[in-house]
Scaffold this motif. Structure first.
Motif, short mmCIF file in Angstrom:
data_model
loop_
_atom_site.label_atom_id
_atom_site.label_comp_id
_atom_site.label_asym_id
_atom_site.label_seq_id
_atom_site.Cartn_x
_atom_site.Cartn_y
_atom_site.Cartn_z
N PHE A 316 36.88 -2.44 61.34
CA PHE A 316 38.16 -1.81 60.98
C PHE A 316 39.15 -1.82 62.15
CE2 PHE A 316 35.23 -0.15 57.81
CZ PHE A 316 35.97 -0.34 56.65
N GLU A 317 38.70 -2.33 63.32
CA GLU A 317 39.63 -2.42 64.46
C GLU A 317 40.60 -3.57 64.23
OE1 GLU A 317 37.38 -3.07 68.05
OE2 GLU A 317 36.10 -1.35 67.62
N ARG A 318 41.79 -3.40 64.80
CA ARG A 318 42.78 -4.49 64.64
C ARG A 318 42.31 -5.74 65.38
NH1 ARG A 318 47.26 -0.74 66.72
NH2 ARG A 318 45.57 -0.73 68.19
N PHE A 319 42.46 -6.87 64.74
CA PHE A 319 42.16 -8.19 65.29
C PHE A 319 40.67 -8.45 65.54
CE2 PHE A 319 46.59 -7.47 66.90
CZ PHE A 319 47.20 -8.37 66.03
N PHE A 320 39.81 -7.53 65.06
CA PHE A 320 38.38 -7.81 65.25
C PHE A 320 37.89 -8.76 64.16
CE2 PHE A 320 33.91 -7.32 64.35
CZ PHE A 320 33.38 -7.53 65.61
N ARG A 321 37.17 -9.79 64.57
CA ARG A 321 36.54 -10.71 63.61
C ARG A 321 35.11 -10.93 64.06
NH1 ARG A 321 41.30 -13.19 65.68
NH2 ARG A 321 42.92 -13.44 64.11
N ALA A 322 34.18 -10.80 63.09
CA ALA A 322 32.78 -10.99 63.45
C ALA A 322 32.54 -12.44 63.83
CB ALA A 322 31.89 -10.59 62.28
N ASP A 323 33.19 -13.34 63.08
CA ASP A 323 33.00 -14.77 63.32
C ASP A 323 34.40 -15.40 63.37
OD1 ASP A 323 32.58 -17.46 63.18
OD2 ASP A 323 31.18 -17.41 61.50
N PRO A 324 34.99 -15.48 64.56
CA PRO A 324 36.38 -15.95 64.66
C PRO A 324 36.59 -17.32 64.01
CG PRO A 324 35.65 -15.07 66.75
CD PRO A 324 34.46 -15.11 65.86
N ALA A 325 35.57 -18.22 64.12
CA ALA A 325 35.74 -19.56 63.56
C ALA A 325 35.89 -19.49 62.04
CB ALA A 325 34.55 -20.43 63.95
N ARG A 326 35.01 -18.69 61.39
CA ARG A 326 35.06 -18.60 59.92
C ARG A 326 36.35 -17.91 59.48
NH1 ARG A 326 30.64 -18.21 55.41
NH2 ARG A 326 32.01 -17.81 53.66
N SER A 327 36.73 -16.86 60.21
CA SER A 327 37.94 -16.14 59.85
C SER A 327 39.14 -17.08 59.95
CB SER A 327 38.13 -14.95 60.79
OG SER A 327 39.42 -14.46 60.72
N ARG A 328 39.12 -17.93 60.98
CA ARG A 328 40.22 -18.86 61.20
C ARG A 328 40.30 -19.88 60.06
NH1 ARG A 328 43.68 -20.45 64.70
NH2 ARG A 328 44.02 -22.67 64.89
N GLU A 329 39.12 -20.32 59.67
CA GLU A 329 39.04 -21.35 58.61
C GLU A 329 39.59 -20.78 57.29
OE1 GLU A 329 35.45 -22.56 55.88
OE2 GLU A 329 34.90 -22.41 57.99
N THR A 330 39.38 -19.46 57.05
CA THR A 330 39.85 -18.88 55.79
C THR A 330 41.25 -18.29 55.94
OG1 THR A 330 38.86 -16.77 56.38
CG2 THR A 330 37.53 -18.23 55.01
N GLY A 331 41.88 -18.52 57.09
CA GLY A 331 43.24 -18.02 57.29
C GLY A 331 43.27 -16.54 57.63
N GLY A 332 42.13 -16.00 58.09
CA GLY A 332 42.06 -14.57 58.43
C GLY A 332 42.89 -14.23 59.67
N THR A 333 43.30 -12.98 59.72
CA THR A 333 44.10 -12.53 60.86
C THR A 333 43.40 -11.45 61.65
OG1 THR A 333 45.12 -10.83 59.51
CG2 THR A 333 46.26 -12.94 59.60
N GLY A 334 42.34 -10.88 61.07
CA GLY A 334 41.66 -9.76 61.75
C GLY A 334 42.40 -8.45 61.55
N GLN A 346 46.43 7.16 54.78
CA GLN A 346 47.72 7.70 54.34
C GLN A 346 47.61 8.35 52.97
OE1 GLN A 346 51.39 6.75 55.03
NE2 GLN A 346 51.08 6.16 57.13
N HIS A 347 46.58 7.94 52.21
CA HIS A 347 46.36 8.55 50.90
C HIS A 347 45.29 9.65 50.98
CE1 HIS A 347 48.58 5.02 49.57
NE2 HIS A 347 48.79 5.67 48.45
N SER A 348 44.99 10.08 52.20
CA SER A 348 43.98 11.12 52.45
C SER A 348 42.62 10.75 51.85
CB SER A 348 44.41 12.48 51.89
OG SER A 348 45.69 12.78 52.32
N GLY A 349 42.31 9.48 51.87
CA GLY A 349 41.03 9.03 51.34
C GLY A 349 40.11 8.54 52.45
N VAL A 350 38.96 8.03 52.04
CA VAL A 350 38.04 7.46 53.04
C VAL A 350 37.58 6.07 52.58
CG1 VAL A 350 37.08 9.56 54.07
CG2 VAL A 350 36.12 8.71 51.95
N VAL A 351 37.30 5.21 53.56
CA VAL A 351 36.75 3.90 53.23
C VAL A 351 35.47 3.71 54.03
CG1 VAL A 351 38.34 2.81 54.91
CG2 VAL A 351 37.16 1.39 53.23
#
Ligand code: ADP
Length: 374
Positions: A316-334, A346-351
């Motif tokens: 859930f951290e910004r820009f964290f990717r477990a596998d940067p290569a796979r994330s890159r291949e799928t157009g992920g941004t982290g 912001q909706h007072s919920g939990v994930v």
């Protein structure tokens, strides 16, 4: 500083000035000296006690003649009158300069090594007293630090696709006659440009959501509509990866919030479920109501690659990717899950996430159901 902080600072200065005038007037009529200490008239104590800020009347012997509850809660004074050395130093500086002196002092709390940053403003009152007003600045400093880190991360993240674009363009330039190569590299340029657009959009979104003040629209949102919209919108990218995405709606709860932000959050979860699944896999989005409670539960379930225990803490951290290569291949941004986390907050919920490598992942979002007025 946000407008609220400026306002709080302004109120602090006005209250400080009023208190100072009162303290000055009353200190002149100081009752007697209680053995190196100072007797602070009842009225002055009353006023200082009522302040939201920590307030301390400092004596020349580096001890407090008076301090309110907030001052001890902030850890700048102790019940026996001992002062945080930083505050005593500031008081000495204020007497020496014969003017207001302010600075931040670090107060370490407890055995866990946690410390708070306290802003202290000291006004010399007369030859042997000074008034210190203290406020907790820890959160403000932490927010500044987060913003600074974010700016550094953003520039780093932007460099990668921009660098790739420039390299691809150079290659095309050097091989202009090779049509096949030009076509292939043009495709790659398009992909990088798409990634860059997505990155910029998500950076804008996350800055907006994290901006401190609430950005959500308060409308009644039927969650079933959110699920249907996201599942429908996901079909094309799912087909491209031969993944089936289905909705399983067993309740029709509504929540108070922002329809577009909830769609964006759920879409990020579903996009991830598709992107981190193997070809031919299934993704299910469920909507239900927790039995005997007013809690709506959204789940995005995949049978994909899964996430290791240690990475589950960081996704859930910004820009964290477990596998940067796979994330890159799928157009992920982290940034996807970071956006999810903030929208849900912001909706007072939990994930929450449940995941097992090679088995799959389930992301669960819990939101409070909106109660229709009777
Ligand atoms: P990204 O744009 O890289 O997907 P996210 O913030 O959405 O960024 O996710 C962060 C990381 O969490 C991903 O890079 C991936 O390693 C992991 N992740 C997120 N969702 C899943 C999932 N459903 N299955 C496996 N890994 C996931």
């Amino acid at each position: 500083m946000t407008p609220e902080m400026w306002l709080a600072a302004a109120i602090g200065v006005v209250v400080g000035a009023t208190v100072m005038a009162l303290v000055l007037a009353l200190a002149k009529r100081r009752a007697n000296d209680d053995g190196g200490g100072t007797v602070i008239p009842h009225r002055t104590r009353e006023v200082l006690s009522a302040l939201q800020s920590g307030s301390i009347i400092v004596r020349r012997d580096r001890r407090a003649a008076f301090s309110n509850h907030t001052a001890s809660a902030l850890g700048v004074t102790r019940p026996d009158g001992a002062l945080h050395p930083g505050v005593a130093d500031l008081a000495e500086a204020a007497w020496a300069a014969e003017q207001v002196v302010e600075d931040e002092v670090e107060v370490s709390r407890g055995v866990l090594g946690v410390s708070t940053i306290v802003h202290v403003r000291v006004t010399p009152l007369n030859g042997d007293l000074a008034l210190a007003i203290a406020n907790d600045n820890t959160e403000m400093r932490a927010a500044e630090q987060t913003r600074r880190e974010f700016a550094v991360n953003v520039s780093h993240e932007l460099k990668t696709p921009v660098g790739a674009l420039s390299l691809l363009a150079e290659t095309i330039e050097g091989n202009a006659d090779d049509t096949e190569m030009v076509e292939d590299f043009a495709k790659k340029i398009r992909r990088e440009a798409r990634r860059l657009t997505k990155l910029v959009q998500e950076i804008i979104e996350i800055s907006r959501i994290q901006g401190g003040e609430s950005v959500i629209d308060h409308e009644v949102v039927p969650l079933a509509e959110v699920v249907e919209e996201v599942v429908e919108g996901a079909q094309i990218s799912a087909e491209a990866r031969k993944v089936t995405v289905v909705a399983d709606i067993s309740a029709a709860p509504t929540v108070m919030g922002d329809h577009d932000l909830l769609v964006m959050a759920l879409r990020n979860l579903v996009d991830n479920a598709i992107n981190y699944s193997d070809l031919g896999s299934h993704v299910t989005v469920t909507l239900s109501r927790e039995p005997d409670t007013d809690v709506a539960v959204l789940k995005v379930i995949d049978a994909g690659i899964g996430i290791s225990k240690e990475n589950q803490e960081r996704i859930f951290e910004r820009f964290f990717r477990a596998d940067p290569a796979r994330s890159r291949e799928t157009g992920g941004t982290g940034l996807g899950l970071s956006i999810v986390k903030h929208v849900v907050l912001q909706h007072s919920g939990v994930v929450e996430v449940w995941s097992k490598p090679t088995v799959g992942s389930t992301f669960t979002v819990r939101l409070t159901i909106h109660q229709e007025e009777q």
